[in-house]
Scaffold this active site. Structure first.
Site, PDB file in Angstrom:
ATOM      1  N   ASP A 218       5.438  -2.857  -4.886  1.00 12.03           N
ATOM      2  CA  ASP A 218       3.307  -2.334  -4.782  1.00 12.03           C
ATOM      3  C   ASP A 218       3.293  -3.781  -3.751  1.00 12.03           C
ATOM      4  O   ASP A 218       3.907  -4.573  -3.532  1.00 12.03           O
ATOM      5  CB  ASP A 218       2.597  -2.560  -5.131  1.00 12.03           C
ATOM      6  CG  ASP A 218       1.267  -1.962  -4.941  1.00 12.03           C
ATOM      7  OD1 ASP A 218       1.036  -1.646  -3.790  1.00 12.03           O
ATOM      8  OD2 ASP A 218       0.089  -2.764  -6.219  1.00 12.03           O
ATOM      9  N   CYS A 259       3.521   3.023  -4.175  1.00 14.68           N
ATOM     10  CA  CYS A 259       2.526   3.572  -4.353  1.00 14.68           C
ATOM     11  C   CYS A 259       2.586   3.822  -3.037  1.00 14.68           C
ATOM     12  O   CYS A 259       1.169   4.739  -2.723  1.00 14.68           O
ATOM     13  CB  CYS A 259       1.875   3.067  -4.958  1.00 14.68           C
ATOM     14  SG  CYS A 259       1.219   1.476  -4.312  1.00 14.68           S
TER      15      CYS A 259
HETATM   16  N1   CP Z   1      -1.831   4.783  -3.077  1.00  9.14           N
HETATM   17  C1   CP Z   1      -2.648   5.022  -3.477  1.00  9.14           C
HETATM   18  O1   CP Z   1      -3.766   4.849  -3.431  1.00  9.14           O
HETATM   19  O2   CP Z   1      -3.379   5.355  -1.137  1.00  9.14           O
HETATM   20  P1   CP Z   1      -3.934   5.351  -0.749  1.00  9.14           P
HETATM   21  O3   CP Z   1      -4.762   4.056  -0.766  1.00  9.14           O
HETATM   22  O4   CP Z   1      -3.723   5.541   0.893  1.00  9.14           O
HETATM   23  O5   CP Z   1      -5.058   5.934  -1.655  1.00  9.14           O
HETATM   24  N1  NVA Z   2      -2.288  -2.285  -5.438  1.00  8.46           N
HETATM   25  C1  NVA Z   2      -2.818  -1.798  -4.724  1.00  8.46           C
HETATM   26  C2  NVA Z   2      -2.669  -0.478  -4.572  1.00  8.46           C
HETATM   27  C3  NVA Z   2      -3.005   0.295  -3.031  1.00  8.46           C
HETATM   28  C4  NVA Z   2      -2.908   2.252  -3.393  1.00  8.46           C
HETATM   29  C5  NVA Z   2      -4.135  -2.357  -4.036  1.00  8.46           C
HETATM   30  O1  NVA Z   2      -5.487  -2.624  -4.624  1.00  8.46           O
HETATM   31  O2  NVA Z   2      -4.362  -2.357  -2.413  1.00  8.46           O
END
Ligand code: CP
Ligand code: NVA
Length: 304
Positions: A218, A259
């Site tokens: 991530d 993700c």
């Molecule tokens: N993975 C995820 O939550 O993506 P978004 O920030 O686009 O919703």
């Molecule tokens: N760790 C990231 C996830 C985004 C879907 C955030 O919090 O920005």
């Protein structure tokens, strides 16, 4: 259970029940089980996948999604979460909320008599992880005993929910992070309390991927941490980038997850996202099916 704020709000049996519904919904997407239900998405941060997958899922089941950007609501002018919750419970049947502070989500759930779903907070991203283990189950036919290697920021919301989800479902997880970004003791202790021997923490990403079934990463800088970006890149790069070289140290059968959104040249390369191991778009698709099942579960609605 009224709310879904943490992946630990669900037991293994409940997760499997949701997955069975999700599997059915994946091949039978349309129904009218949410007819008459108004569901509010209340977001403090940007979103592509979470917003669209929830909105489409609610539409496919005959419900009505409403989107409210917190920055254009009265919350931005100082109205309290308490007053907001007590007002909204007179209008809508559920709130799906994306917030900066997890405590705000808890406060909202305490002041809103109907279900609240965590659509990402600084602490957890449980809707993501509920769908991600579904995807792992789909690809490997099981989750129990599957080895997950998470490379990168071991303290972020996705890592936290991934660790706790592993404990609930019996996966083994190795987190490879620089020492200052390794998982917080509170998360490790909670995971070990749920299931002993779930979590291993290392500094070396090669060690983490060497026997992994799933390699997961991530962003290094999550939403709300933008000021720390330069400092974080210095600590994470080049060692913690998931690229073809790192994946060449992983078992042949291993698969890659993220993700999304991805930041190319930071935590991952474009070659990996579009490479043969990547299942990132299957992963994104499954958000839709699993979240639909989650909504039904919270409303205690059974599939006919
Ligand atoms: N993975 C995820 O939550 O993506 P978004 O920030 O686009 O919703
Ligand atoms: N760790 C990231 C996830 C985004 C879907 C955030 O919090 O920005």
């Amino acid at each position: 259970m009224k709310d879904f704020l943490s992946i630990t709000d669900l037991s293994k049996d409940e997760i499997e029940e949701i997955w069975a519904m999700a599997k059915h919904l994946k091949s039978n997407p349309n129904n009218d089980l949410l007819r008459g239900k108004n569901i509010l998405l209340l977001f403090e941060k940007p979103s592509t996948r979470t917003r669209v997958s929830f909105e489409v899922g609610i539409n496919q089941m005959g419900g009505s999604p409403l989107y409210m950007d917190a920055s254009t609501s009265q919350l931005s002018r100082g109205e309290s979460i308490e007053d907001t919750g007590h007002t909204l419970e007179r209008y809508v049947d559920m709130i799906i909320a994306r917030v900066y502070r997890h405590e705000d989500l808890i406060k909202l759930a305490m002041n809103f008599s109907k279900p609240v779903i965590n659509a990402l907070s600084d602490l957890e991203h449980p809707a993501q992880i509920l769908a991600d283990y579904y995807t792992i189950n789909e690809k490997f036919g099981k989750v129990e005993g599957i080895r997950v290697a998470f490379i990168g920021d071991g303290q972020n919301n996705v890592a936290n929910s991934l660790i706790l989800g592993a404990a609930i479902l019996g996966a083994k997880i190795t987190i490879a992070s620089p020492s200052r970004y390794q998982p917080k003791q509170a998360i490790i202790s909670l995971a070990e309390e749920i299931r002993k021997g779930t979590v291993e923490v290392v500094e070396d990403p090669i060690k983490a991927v060497s026997n992994a079934d799933i390699i997961y990463t991530d962003v290094f800088t999550s939403m709300g941490q933008e000021k720390e970006k330069e400092e974080r890149l210095k600590v994470f790069l080049p060692k913690y980038q998931v690229n073809d070289e790192l994946l060449s140290k992983a078992p042949k059968h291993s698969l890659f997850m993220h993700c999304l959104p991805a930041h190319y040249g930071e935590e991952v390369t474009k070659e990996v996202i579009y490479g043969p191991k990547s299942i990132v778009f299957d992963q994104a698709e499954n958000r839709l099916h699993v979240q639909k099942a989650l909504i039904l579960k919270l409303f205690k609605i059974n599939l006919k």
